[in-house]
Design a protein around this motif. Structure first.
Motif, PDB file in Angstrom:
ATOM      1  N   ASP A   2      25.756  -6.372  20.261  1.00  0.00           N
ATOM      2  CA  ASP A   2      26.337  -7.711  20.460  1.00  0.00           C
ATOM      3  C   ASP A   2      27.827  -7.672  20.787  1.00  0.00           C
TER       4      ASP A   2
ATOM      5  N   ARG B 132      31.908  -8.477  17.553  1.00  0.00           N
ATOM      6  CA  ARG B 132      30.953  -8.960  16.546  1.00  0.00           C
ATOM      7  C   ARG B 132      30.402  -7.830  15.695  1.00  0.00           C
TER       8      ARG B 132
ATOM      9  N   ASP C  19      24.630   0.941  16.416  1.00  0.00           N
ATOM     10  CA  ASP C  19      24.732   0.822  17.870  1.00  0.00           C
ATOM     11  C   ASP C  19      25.310  -0.544  18.223  1.00  0.00           C
TER      12      ASP C  19
ATOM     13  N   ASP D 137      25.966 -14.530  20.557  1.00  0.00           N
ATOM     14  CA  ASP D 137      25.028 -15.087  19.583  1.00  0.00           C
ATOM     15  C   ASP D 137      23.879 -15.730  20.355  1.00  0.00           C
ATOM     16  N   HIS D 138      22.664 -15.203  20.177  1.00  0.00           N
ATOM     17  CA  HIS D 138      21.508 -15.714  20.935  1.00  0.00           C
ATOM     18  C   HIS D 138      21.261 -17.192  20.700  1.00  0.00           C
TER      19      HIS D 138
ATOM     20  N   ARG E 136      30.332  -5.884  11.132  1.00  0.00           N
ATOM     21  CA  ARG E 136      29.044  -5.520  10.527  1.00  0.00           C
ATOM     22  C   ARG E 136      29.072  -4.066  10.039  1.00  0.00           C
TER      23      ARG E 136
END
Lengths: 315, 315
Positions: A215, A219, A212, A311-312, A223
């Motif tokens: 981000d 990004r 899902d 990016d947190h 992945r």
């Protein structure tokens, strides 16, 4: 809310204790889950990091905290069955708030076939939710992980990209007034729809990889592909949601940039062998966005694409 | 710590990805657990609610956040196998802090046979940990729940009561200086030892009910007994830890009151049929503290006992 007992009573009002996969429900040191295999995921949902109380109602918060977790189960092509709720509760929220919060969360849980298996409660300065969710394999008996895409596999998405980010940025800029201007974008941010049924259909259709988009495509696509593969993407502006086009125009940015940066789309992104294309073709809303390439690197509409999503911990 | 990637690298340094019960480890939308039955529990561990950074080192925090969760698995007479970690990380903590934190947590995980299955990371104002832990049944094939105690069953504890509370109160009153005065009490608060091996032995010995003491014997005993049963307790002051006696004297309270109110003891409390007494008799440190009675109500050394332990939401 004054006491732990009041919380537990409210939770018992809204969440049944029984489920076919729960051998022992809430109220003991542990719950007992009984199935051969579980997929498990955890997500945090924290005030002023993932949401703001300015424009999230109690019902929105209760809904989204669970929805983002269900989305991880959908991304395995699996069926959600139970979740565990760790709740951090500030002292200033009244009974009315919690009633709305749990009612909304429990409605989504019921629709999704989820039992509340247990959890913990604590005071905290800010409202926060940590949920761990459990799913089982559907009819296919398998889970779909990432990283299995082969060169020439087709890449697809189901759901809008950039829509939730447009909603977030509009809400941050203009508050609740954004609901009038960009209603679909705002709803995509406040009430993302986890795509469990779609995930199950994709699983049955034999897709090779699935995840899902939390981000942003920029990004998240690497992945899905893993370090060895790249992708050539073809995404037409006309396939983006009208609210994304409007929002991009307002801020003077290219709509495709908004779409690629995305963030919290909770669309599904996957890869499928060209041979299986006719099988996934019947999945509602599926859009082919490109092909997997032999080596790393992403192109978008013929040009190299480099950008980063959210990016947190960055900046 | 600057980026999510740095966190993930540090986590990979300390926590192996593989475990016999983990079919798919960290890094996907979900992990996949494969066993017939799991017991599952979640606990929060939040700065200024459950711990203070004044007197908890990074290593203490990483240790205790996991230890309190392992204790719930011990309380089912089960074997811990995996956990999921949701971490709320303030921006001001440096790499050295996180290195100590993860090193300490991973040592306890390794000693306990636990794999880290997944989790989430978020910025937050205060440090917080939400862990969900998974256990499987040991040799007996069963889990021990609460509420099965029959009248005349013997009640027992394994571990000290009131010791961690003495440590907490001393730390709150005098800070780290308390380490010198009441070393065992302070360690009981900072580094509680989950009693997994003891839980397994009790399970094999056929105890009828078991739980861990997190909110004090006064509050937790009724949870073990259920609404229909009561207990006659006989607890001699001489069986309490010397640090509890010293602390009670310092604050001018009866030692048994400190012991009954307890809180975060993580001792095991259980019930066993008198017929099985010889079987549990060999469990190290087990102390018989009374008998289960036909109807509700608790007496302590012949006098009615009413008191309450710790309610996170009370007062």
């Amino acid at each position: 809310m004054k006491s732990e007992e009041q919380f537990l009573e409210l939770i018992d009002t809204y969440f049944p204790r029984d489920h076919e996969f729960l051998k022992l429900g809430r109220g003991d040191d542990c719950a007992i889950l009984a199935a051969n295999e579980y997929c498990v995921s955890s997500d945090l949902f924290i005030e002023d990091v993932h949401f703001r109380r300015d424009y999230f109602s109690a019902a929105d918060i209760g809904y989204k905290a669970l929805a983002v977790n269900i989305s991880d189960i959908a991304a395995m092509g699996a069926k959600p069955v139970a979740f565990s709720l760790d709740l951090m509760a500030p002292a200033d929220l009244d009974n009315g708030f919690w009633d709305e919060f749990f009612k909304s969360m429990s409605m989504l849980a019921r629709q999704s076939g989820l039992a509340l298996a247990g959890g913990d409660l604590s005071r905290a300065d800010k409202l926060g939710v940590s949920i761990t969710i459990f799913g089982v394999a559907g009819g296919s008996g398998t889970f779909i992980s990432r990283g299995n895409a082969s060169p020439d596999d087709l890449l697809f998405i189901v759901g809008d990209i950039g829509l939730a980010r447009s909603g977030l940025m509009a809400l941050e800029a203009t508050g609740v007034a954004a609901r009038e201007v960009l209603p679909a974008a705002v709803m995509a941010h406040l009430r993302p729809k986890p795509k469990v049924m779609i995930g199950t259909l994709l699983n049955a259709a034999g897709v090779t990889s699935l995840m899902d988009l939390s981000d942003g495509l920029a990004r998240d696509l690497p992945r899905l592909l893993g370090p060895e593969r790249g992708a050539d993407l073809t995404i037409e502006e006309t396939t983006l949601h009208g609210n994304v086009l409007s929002f991009a125009q307002t801020i003077g940015t290219a709509p495709l940039e908004v779409a690629m940066l995305g963030g919290e789309d909770y669309a599904l992104l996957g890869a499928v062998s060209p041979d299986a294309l006719d099988k996934v073709g019947s999945v509602p809303g599926l859009k082919i966005i490109g092909t997997v390439t032999e080596s790393a690197g992403i192109t978008l509409n013929g040009a190299p694409f480099t950008a980063t999503g959210f990016d947190h911990f960055g900046k």
